[in-house]
Design an enzyme around this catalytic site. Structure first.
Site, PDB file in Angstrom:
ATOM      1  N   ASP A  10       0.867  -1.170   0.000  1.00  0.00           N
ATOM      2  CA  ASP A  10       0.000   0.000   0.000  1.00  0.00           C
ATOM      3  C   ASP A  10       0.909   1.227   0.000  1.00  0.00           C
ATOM      4  O   ASP A  10       2.114   1.124   0.285  1.00  0.00           O
ATOM      5  CB  ASP A  10      -0.880  -0.050   1.251  1.00  0.00           C
ATOM      6  CG  ASP A  10      -1.752   1.184   1.410  1.00  0.00           C
ATOM      7  OD1 ASP A  10      -2.315   1.647   0.412  1.00  0.00           O
ATOM      8  OD2 ASP A  10      -1.855   1.690   2.541  1.00  0.00           O
ATOM      9  N   ASP A  12      -0.230   4.990   1.146  1.00  0.00           N
ATOM     10  CA  ASP A  12      -0.478   5.921   2.243  1.00  0.00           C
ATOM     11  C   ASP A  12      -0.454   5.206   3.592  1.00  0.00           C
ATOM     12  O   ASP A  12      -1.094   4.165   3.779  1.00  0.00           O
ATOM     13  CB  ASP A  12      -1.843   6.592   2.062  1.00  0.00           C
ATOM     14  CG  ASP A  12      -1.909   7.412   0.784  1.00  0.00           C
ATOM     15  OD1 ASP A  12      -1.387   6.958  -0.253  1.00  0.00           O
ATOM     16  OD2 ASP A  12      -2.497   8.499   0.814  1.00  0.00           O
TER      17      ASP A  12
END
Length: 207
Positions: A10, A12
């Site tokens: 991922d 963020d």
């Protein structure tokens, strides 16, 4: 690590400590952050909040392009080194994000991850660079990250595959990878860490 052939991250609050949408929010930061947290905690489907956040913010092309530098400035400790080490061992590295594609792709380029190994949300601008909407790509909806991983695997992404992320939308993909790792080094989401087989709580991806 030697038996994993691919690691998907991922963006963020995982590769970068920044939540990109929140960073763009300005005067509507509190409202946008509340929507983000509700989505990441799995309280509201992501597709219900995605368009609402962008309509509140209406980021310009310049805003989104500037976000790349902010992502880079907020890189998690050892993120670049970990990616370099994986790639040196012929482990494929990919990035899935519910963030805006131009900014996430810019961060990926900085980390040496090619554009075709990135899935994020395309955003549209008018001729003057003003916000003109977004494309409802898979990462912008519930179950979308799992959908991307299934597509990548069908296209030939070699396994075993590890996925590292912090939010409920990442956890949704756990059944489509060989190991899900909850990264809680930036923010710990109890509903995610409680369900993850592996949890990293240091503010570093090196573990």
């Amino acid at each position: 690590m030697s038996h994993y052939r691919a690691v998907v991250f991922d963006c963020d609050s995982t590769l970068s400590a920044l939540e990109g949408i929140d960073a763009l929010a300005g005067d509507v930061r509190d409202e946008v952050r509340a929507l983000t947290e509700a989505a990441m905690a799995g309280e509201i489907p992501l597709e219900e909040v995605y368009g609402r956040r962008l309509e509140l913010i209406r980021p310009s092309r310049a805003d989104v392009e500037a976000l790349t530098a902010r992502y880079i400035d907020a890189l998690v400790d050892d993120a670049a080194g970990v990616i370099d080490a994986l790639r040196a061992r012929d482990v494929a590295v990919r990035i899935i994000s519910g963030g805006l594609l131009p900014a996430v792709a810019g961060l990926a380029e900085h980390l040496g991850v090619p554009a075709d190994a990135v899935a994020a949300v395309p955003v549209r601008f008018d001729d003057d660079g003003a916000y003109a909407g977004f494309e409802a790509a898979a990462p912008a909806r519930a179950g979308g990250k799992a959908e991307v991983i299934r597509a990548w695997r069908a296209e030939g992404l070699r396994g075993p595959v590890m996925f590292v992320g912090d939010g409920a939308t990442d956890l949704e993909a756990a059944g489509d990878v060989d190991l899900f790792v909850a990264f809680a080094g930036v923010v710990e989401r109890p509903e995610v860490t409680a369900a993850a087989p592996v949890v990293v709580r240091s503010r570093s991806l090196a573990p």
